[in-house]
Design an enzyme around this catalytic site. Structure first.
Site, PDB file in Angstrom:
ATOM      1  N   ARG A  17       0.812  -1.229   0.000  1.00 54.02           N
ATOM      2  CA  ARG A  17       0.000   0.000   0.000  1.00 54.02           C
ATOM      3  C   ARG A  17       0.841   1.274   0.000  1.00 54.02           C
ATOM      4  O   ARG A  17       0.315   2.373  -0.177  1.00 54.02           O
ATOM      5  CB  ARG A  17      -0.966  -0.019   1.189  1.00 54.02           C
ATOM      6  N   LYS A  24       8.927  -0.969   2.687  1.00 55.14           N
ATOM      7  CA  LYS A  24       8.197  -0.087   3.599  1.00 55.14           C
ATOM      8  C   LYS A  24       9.041   0.390   4.789  1.00 55.14           C
ATOM      9  O   LYS A  24       9.039   1.574   5.119  1.00 55.14           O
ATOM     10  CB  LYS A  24       6.943  -0.798   4.109  1.00 55.14           C
ATOM     11  N   GLY A 141      -6.646  -6.810  15.286  1.00 58.54           N
ATOM     12  CA  GLY A 141      -7.084  -7.961  16.065  1.00 58.54           C
ATOM     13  C   GLY A 141      -7.702  -7.453  17.371  1.00 58.54           C
ATOM     14  O   GLY A 141      -7.255  -6.457  17.944  1.00 58.54           O
ATOM     15  N   ARG A 316      25.498  22.050   4.740  1.00 59.69           N
ATOM     16  CA  ARG A 316      25.478  20.664   4.257  1.00 59.69           C
ATOM     17  C   ARG A 316      26.456  19.810   5.062  1.00 59.69           C
ATOM     18  O   ARG A 316      27.241  20.327   5.854  1.00 59.69           O
ATOM     19  CB  ARG A 316      25.801  20.669   2.766  1.00 59.69           C
ATOM     20  N   ALA A 363      30.550  39.283   0.206  1.00 54.09           N
ATOM     21  CA  ALA A 363      29.381  38.824  -0.545  1.00 54.09           C
ATOM     22  C   ALA A 363      29.801  38.312  -1.915  1.00 54.09           C
ATOM     23  O   ALA A 363      30.653  38.904  -2.575  1.00 54.09           O
ATOM     24  CB  ALA A 363      28.400  39.975  -0.707  1.00 54.09           C
ATOM     25  N   ARG A 423      42.393  41.072 -11.254  1.00 53.86           N
ATOM     26  CA  ARG A 423      41.268  41.490 -12.096  1.00 53.86           C
ATOM     27  C   ARG A 423      41.814  42.534 -13.059  1.00 53.86           C
ATOM     28  O   ARG A 423      42.905  43.077 -12.834  1.00 53.86           O
ATOM     29  CB  ARG A 423      40.147  42.079 -11.245  1.00 53.86           C
TER      30      ARG A 423
END
Ligand code: UD1
Ligand code: CA
Length: 453
Positions: A17, A24, A141, A316, A363, A423
């Protein structure tokens, strides 16, 4: 537990099911497979031996059981012929005279104290059964009691009208005295509508032998069995409430408890503050006075005292955040360490590396840890400063107190105390803005004229 006790977990069911390819008992609540919850309870109950009965080919179930209870013995029930038949797959465990407690692998919320309580029923009886009074008894039962004594458990299919009206039902946990266990279970037959060997018949067999049966009771929410996804979610809801309540009892503030998702092993210290909408995956420890702000997702992470995580942070596995460190919004950390007071306040990926005490990650900083084949490490020294929007291409080391200019792509180590700028140099041309606009307009005009040709 007084006498030596073996706990047998029956987990050979198909769980059709669930409509799943996953067995399961490997479905999870609180980040942990159902069978793992049951085995944790079995261990806490103080079982001397644990056995697990799995279905044929369910190697993953056996592996998970071994992970939680390395000493557990595994048995395979080759055909699915009922709960008593499943128990007989582990018959060697019934033959050594130790008391036996049988519990189902799909009943994850059962508590260790309850298992001990059912086992203690053996002090007064040969069979001890856990009962409960479900809101809807359909499918369970029924415990048939006559003159104050439990004489049988009647499965619903076999029950008379009068027996179906009984509210007290079989929760599925059963203890059998070592002296009688094998005799009783072997005497169970399959003369019933399902042609299955029902473990619940152990009570009537004992009664025939003149042996008494005891009953203990548990609340429904503790013994709810999981047969489908809806029940899986309902059981998780019960577990979540337990986990939240115990986190608060231990001194954590949950501002909106019902919005926080816990794993079964989440550990929060005192005066930890958890804002609304936080998810704790498996393996998280948060020490005293740390704050976990809204919409953060943590798994496999250790957060030291006084640190602040989020809002909107992702930690993580392998993350270690030092005392008072800060991981702000849209920062992802994986397999990396932040030492005391280190900071990454906005928009960064810190994967496979370390950030020294007091260092500041600007940032937009990315630890470029993956070259498409292998992962490499980035180490940022104590008190270093990484200017915004820098890429640190691993393997690379930034020395203590070093400074990386904004927008740099760092491919070589930077020594202690050095400034690295990587850069293009900025060019400034005076008065050129006006000229540039004129040129652009002229081009646009020519373009249109051409289109009309
Ligand atoms: C069982 C009980 C019922 C009780 C209910 C409580 C029996 C016959 N019935 O019914 O009295 O009220 O649990 O939830 O015991 N399993 C095997 N091999 C098998 C059959 C079952 O390992 O051949 C395992 C299943 O994996 C499961 C457990 O035994 O973990 C119970 O089986 P299930 O079919 O779910 O029994 P229920 O119909 O729920
Ligand atoms: Ca069941």
């Amino acid at each position: 537990m007084a006498a030596r006790t073996t706990i047998v977990v029956l987990a050979a069911g198909e769980g059709t099911r669930m409509r799943s390819r996953v067995p399961k008992v490997l479905h999870r609540i609180g980040g942990r497979p159902l069978i793992a919850h049951v085995l944790e309870a079995a261990k806490d109950a103080g079982a001397d031996k644990i056995a697990v009965v799995v279905g044929p080919g369910q190697d993953k179930v056996a592996a998970e059981a071994k992970r939680i209870a390395p000493g557990a013995r595994m048995f395979v029930q080759k055909e699915r012929r009922g709960t008593a038949h499943a128990l007989l797959a582990a018959r060697t465990m019934l033959a050594d005279g130790d008391d036996v407690v049988v519990v189902f692998g799909d009943t994850p919320l059962v508590r260790a104290e309850t298992l001990r309580g059912v086992r203690d029923g053996l002090n007064e009886a040969a069979v001890s059964v856990l009962g409960f009074r479900p809101a809807n008894p359909a499918g369970y039962g029924r415990l048939v009691i006559a003159n104050g004594r439990l004489i049988a458990i009647r499965e619903e299919r076999e029950a008379s009208e009068a027996e179906r009206a009984i509210r007290l039902c079989n929760a599925g946990v059963m203890a059998l005295a070592g002296k009688h266990a094998l005799d009783i279970v072997r005497a169970i037959d399959n003369r019933n509508t399902k042609h299955e060997f029902y473990l619940s018949d152990a009570v009537a067999i004992a009664a025939e032998k003149g042996l008494a049966a005891a009953v203990r009771e548990a609340p429904e929410e503790e013994v709810m069995g999981i047969n489908d996804r809806k029940q899986l979610a309902e059981a998780d809801a019960v577990l979540q409430k337990r986990l939240r309540d115990s986190a608060m009892a231990a001194g954590a503030t949950l501002v909106a408890p019902e919005t926080v998702y816990f794993s079964a092993d989440t550990r929060l210290g005192r005066d930890v503050m958890v804002e609304p909408y936080v998810v704790f995956g498996p393996g998280v420890v948060v020490e005293d006075k740390a704050t976990i702000r809204s919409f953060s997702h943590l798994e496999g992470a250790h957060v030291a005292a006084g640190a602040t995580i989020g809002p909107f942070a992702r930690l993580r596995p392998g993350t270690v955040i030092g005392e008072g460190a800060r991981v702000g919004n849209f920062v992802e950390v994986k397999a990396a360490r932040f030492d005391k007071g280190a900071k990454a306040n906005h928009l960064a990926y810190i994967g496979d590396g370390s950030v020294g005490a007091g260092a500041n990650i600007g940032a937009g900083t990315i630890f470029c840890n993956y070259d498409g084949v292998e992962k490499h490490r980035t180490e940022v020294g104590k008190d270093a400063f990484i200017g915004s929007n820098s890429s640190l291409v691993a393997p690379v080391k930034i020395g203590e107190g070093a400074y990386v200019g904004t927008g740099s792509v760092i491919v070589k180590d930077v020594p202690d105390g050095a400034l690295a700028v990587a850069r293009a140099r900025q060019a400034v041309k005076k008065g050129w803005a006006k000229k540039l606009r004129a040129i652009k307009k002229l081009r646009a005009h020519k373009g249109k004229a051409k289109a009309h040709d």
